[in-house]
Scaffold this motif. Structure first.
Motif, PDB file in Angstrom:
ATOM      1  N   LYS A  53       0.809  -1.222   0.000  1.00 24.80           N
ATOM      2  CA  LYS A  53       0.000   0.000   0.000  1.00 24.80           C
ATOM      3  C   LYS A  53       0.841   1.270   0.000  1.00 24.80           C
ATOM      4  O   LYS A  53       0.339   2.354  -0.311  1.00 24.80           O
ATOM      5  CB  LYS A  53      -0.861   0.056   1.274  1.00 24.80           C
ATOM      6  CG  LYS A  53      -2.155  -0.714   1.207  1.00 24.80           C
ATOM      7  CD  LYS A  53      -2.965  -0.529   2.490  1.00 24.80           C
ATOM      8  CE  LYS A  53      -3.480   0.871   2.733  1.00 24.80           C
ATOM      9  NZ  LYS A  53      -4.571   1.334   1.866  1.00 24.80           N
ATOM     10  N   ARG A  55       1.919   2.331   2.857  1.00 24.49           N
ATOM     11  CA  ARG A  55       1.254   2.926   4.025  1.00 24.49           C
ATOM     12  C   ARG A  55       2.268   3.272   5.108  1.00 24.49           C
ATOM     13  O   ARG A  55       3.149   2.462   5.413  1.00 24.49           O
ATOM     14  CB  ARG A  55       0.245   1.918   4.576  1.00 24.49           C
ATOM     15  CG  ARG A  55      -0.577   2.385   5.786  1.00 24.49           C
ATOM     16  CD  ARG A  55      -1.697   1.389   5.956  1.00 24.49           C
ATOM     17  NE  ARG A  55      -2.497   1.479   7.117  1.00 24.49           N
ATOM     18  CZ  ARG A  55      -3.825   1.707   7.087  1.00 24.49           C
ATOM     19  NH1 ARG A  55      -4.431   1.960   5.945  1.00 24.49           N
ATOM     20  NH2 ARG A  55      -4.542   1.675   8.179  1.00 24.49           N
ATOM     21  N   SER A 140      -7.940  -0.861   3.700  1.00 25.38           N
ATOM     22  CA  SER A 140      -8.517  -0.657   2.373  1.00 25.38           C
ATOM     23  C   SER A 140      -7.446  -0.982   1.323  1.00 25.38           C
ATOM     24  O   SER A 140      -6.276  -0.660   1.497  1.00 25.38           O
ATOM     25  CB  SER A 140      -9.008   0.778   2.226  1.00 25.38           C
ATOM     26  OG  SER A 140      -7.978   1.688   2.565  1.00 25.38           O
ATOM     27  N   ASN A 142      -6.398   0.056  -1.449  1.00 26.74           N
ATOM     28  CA  ASN A 142      -5.900   1.081  -2.375  1.00 26.74           C
ATOM     29  C   ASN A 142      -4.437   1.394  -2.094  1.00 26.74           C
ATOM     30  O   ASN A 142      -3.944   1.134  -1.000  1.00 26.74           O
ATOM     31  CB  ASN A 142      -6.718   2.372  -2.186  1.00 26.74           C
ATOM     32  CG  ASN A 142      -6.766   2.788  -0.725  1.00 26.74           C
ATOM     33  OD1 ASN A 142      -7.192   2.005   0.125  1.00 26.74           O
ATOM     34  ND2 ASN A 142      -6.310   3.982  -0.423  1.00 26.74           N
ATOM     35  N   SER A 148     -10.345   4.824  -1.910  1.00 24.78           N
ATOM     36  CA  SER A 148     -10.490   3.414  -1.563  1.00 24.78           C
ATOM     37  C   SER A 148     -11.184   2.656  -2.694  1.00 24.78           C
ATOM     38  O   SER A 148     -11.960   3.227  -3.447  1.00 24.78           O
ATOM     39  CB  SER A 148     -11.290   3.283  -0.268  1.00 24.78           C
ATOM     40  OG  SER A 148     -10.588   3.908   0.780  1.00 24.78           O
ATOM     41  N   GLU A 177     -15.480   3.193   4.308  1.00 22.87           N
ATOM     42  CA  GLU A 177     -14.917   2.310   5.317  1.00 22.87           C
ATOM     43  C   GLU A 177     -15.730   2.357   6.618  1.00 22.87           C
ATOM     44  O   GLU A 177     -16.527   3.269   6.826  1.00 22.87           O
ATOM     45  CB  GLU A 177     -13.464   2.707   5.619  1.00 22.87           C
ATOM     46  CG  GLU A 177     -12.546   2.769   4.413  1.00 22.87           C
ATOM     47  CD  GLU A 177     -12.586   4.117   3.710  1.00 22.87           C
ATOM     48  OE1 GLU A 177     -13.570   4.875   3.862  1.00 22.87           O
ATOM     49  OE2 GLU A 177     -11.608   4.415   3.018  1.00 22.87           O
ATOM     50  N   HIS A 234      -5.477  11.893   2.229  1.00 28.33           N
ATOM     51  CA  HIS A 234      -6.146  10.624   1.984  1.00 28.33           C
ATOM     52  C   HIS A 234      -7.248  10.776   0.945  1.00 28.33           C
ATOM     53  O   HIS A 234      -7.727  11.864   0.702  1.00 28.33           O
ATOM     54  CB  HIS A 234      -6.745  10.144   3.304  1.00 28.33           C
ATOM     55  CG  HIS A 234      -6.835   8.647   3.393  1.00 28.33           C
ATOM     56  ND1 HIS A 234      -6.810   7.822   2.307  1.00 28.33           N
ATOM     57  CD2 HIS A 234      -6.959   7.832   4.465  1.00 28.33           C
ATOM     58  CE1 HIS A 234      -6.921   6.575   2.709  1.00 28.33           C
ATOM     59  NE2 HIS A 234      -7.017   6.542   4.004  1.00 28.33           N
TER      60      HIS A 234
HETATM   61 MG    MG Z   1      -7.754   3.286   3.977  1.00 32.86          MG
END
Ligand code: MG
Ligand code: AMP
Length: 337
Positions: A53, A55, A140, A142, A148, A177, A234
């Motif tokens: 991700k 992330r 999620s 994405n 997402s 979400e 985001h």
């Molecule tokens: Mg997310």
């Protein structure tokens, strides 16, 4: 790595569960959005989820269980209010932040001593949790920062080559979400992220429901986020999203004065007859808007939109979740006319 597309047949769900047991990553449909599923207790698998991700390591993953009764195995303590909320909202789009135990590694919780627990209602996700016998971390699916995914195709586009498989379970029902809450005291909760379990629904069971400031306001420098995900930019497509609050007449005038090549508007279905400029629509009711919002943000990119004026949604009920995603996609750029 080749990413295989699986169906929701029994054989394919068994394959998906095998991947999870082996420490691999699978894109899985849920009733909220698609998740990137991995064994939440396997540090290496979780590390690869963060990597796929892109992330930030301090943004924790929600852990998905087949039944709320399993939460005792992964937490130190479950307050009575959590059981009461679980009776009403599990399975469903509610995540409760609880004190975690050692069976949830620190990497999964982004270094926090709490863990977000959710019991999804989607039969495919539910079946994969059962077949794998593992707690499933599923952020999620994405690329971090991007809208997402609400279809298997969205996941394929973001994750092809980075994960083992995607299970196609059709379009996500809710489209945003889960609602993330922290329990405060005996009978109050704080909403850290709004979703389809609304403030109004929680208020029927709690003495107080606090909406965390980060849901509608940008964090100030140095301010600590109760939900680390709220710190980051985001849900943003490539296009510059600008939210516009006001009546349709003034919205039309505003767009007219600021129109240009590659400018789109995202308006309500009911506005379409009267709207003279380039647009897409995202439903009328808050539930329709939630269902469509991420898909539309992706479609605006596909259409080559560079600037998008969005008619602001309502902020009550499910509308708060839609408003929260849009205001963050807009980087808090709101114009009031
Ligand atoms: Mg997310
Ligand atoms: P996603 O995985 O993309 O659905 O995002 C999960 C959201 O839940 C992020 O905004 C996280 O910050 C939030 N979250 C998950 N676990 C916790 C936790 N233990 N405490 C606070 N927020 C959490």
């Amino acid at each position: 790595m080749e990413t295989v597309l699986l169906s929701d047949s029994d054989i394919d769900l068994e394959k998906a569960a095998e991947f999870i047991k082996n420490g691999d990553i699978v894109g899985i449909p849920t009733e909220t959005v698609y998740g990137l599923g991995a064994d939440a207790s396997n540090e290496e698998a979780v590390r690869r989820v963060f990597e796929a991700k892109g992330r930030p390591a301090d943004n924790p993953l929600i852990v998905h269980l087949a039944d709320f009764s399993q939460a005792v195995s992964f937490t130190q303590f479950i307050p009575p209010l959590a059981y009461k909320l679980a009776e009403h909202f599990c399975p469903g789009p509610l995540t409760m932040v609880l004190p975690k135990n050692d069976r949830i590694p620190m990497i999964t919780s982004g270094g926090l001593d709490t863990v977000g627990i959710r019991v999804p209602s989607h039969p495919v996700m539910h079946r994969i949790i059962e077949l794998s016998g593992r707690p499933i971390a599923a952020p999620s699916a994405n690329t971090s920062g991007y809208p997402s995914p609400t279809s298997a195709e969205h996941v394929m586009r973001d994750m092809y080559g980075k994960i083992s498989a995607v299970v196609d379970g059709g379009n996500s029902e809710f489209g945003v979400e889960s609602t993330v809450i922290a329990i405060e005291g005996d009978s109050s909760v704080r909403i850290l992220r709004p979703g389809c379990v609304t403030k109004e629904m929680l208020s029927e069971l709690c003495s107080e429901v606090i909406i965390d400031r980060a849901i509608l306001h940008e964090l100030e420098a140095g301010q600590k986020a109760a939900s680390p995900g709220m710190k980051y930019k985001h849900y943003s497509p490539k296009a510059n999203i600008i939210m516009v609050e006001g009546e349709l007449e003034s919205f039309i005038a505003y767009v007219g004065a600021n129109n240009g090549k590659s400018v789109y508007s995202l308006i309500f279905d009911k506005d379409a007859d009267r709207f003279p400029y380039r647009y897409m629509t995202y439903g009328n009711s808050s539930s329709e808007q939630a269902h469509l919002i991420f898909q539309r943000l992706r479609e605006l990119d596909d259409a080559g939109a560079e600037r998008v004026y969005v008619r602001a949604p309502e902020t009550d009920g499910v509308g708060l979740a839609v408003y929260n995603r849009l205001i963050r996609a807009a980087g808090f750029e709101v114009i009031r006319i």
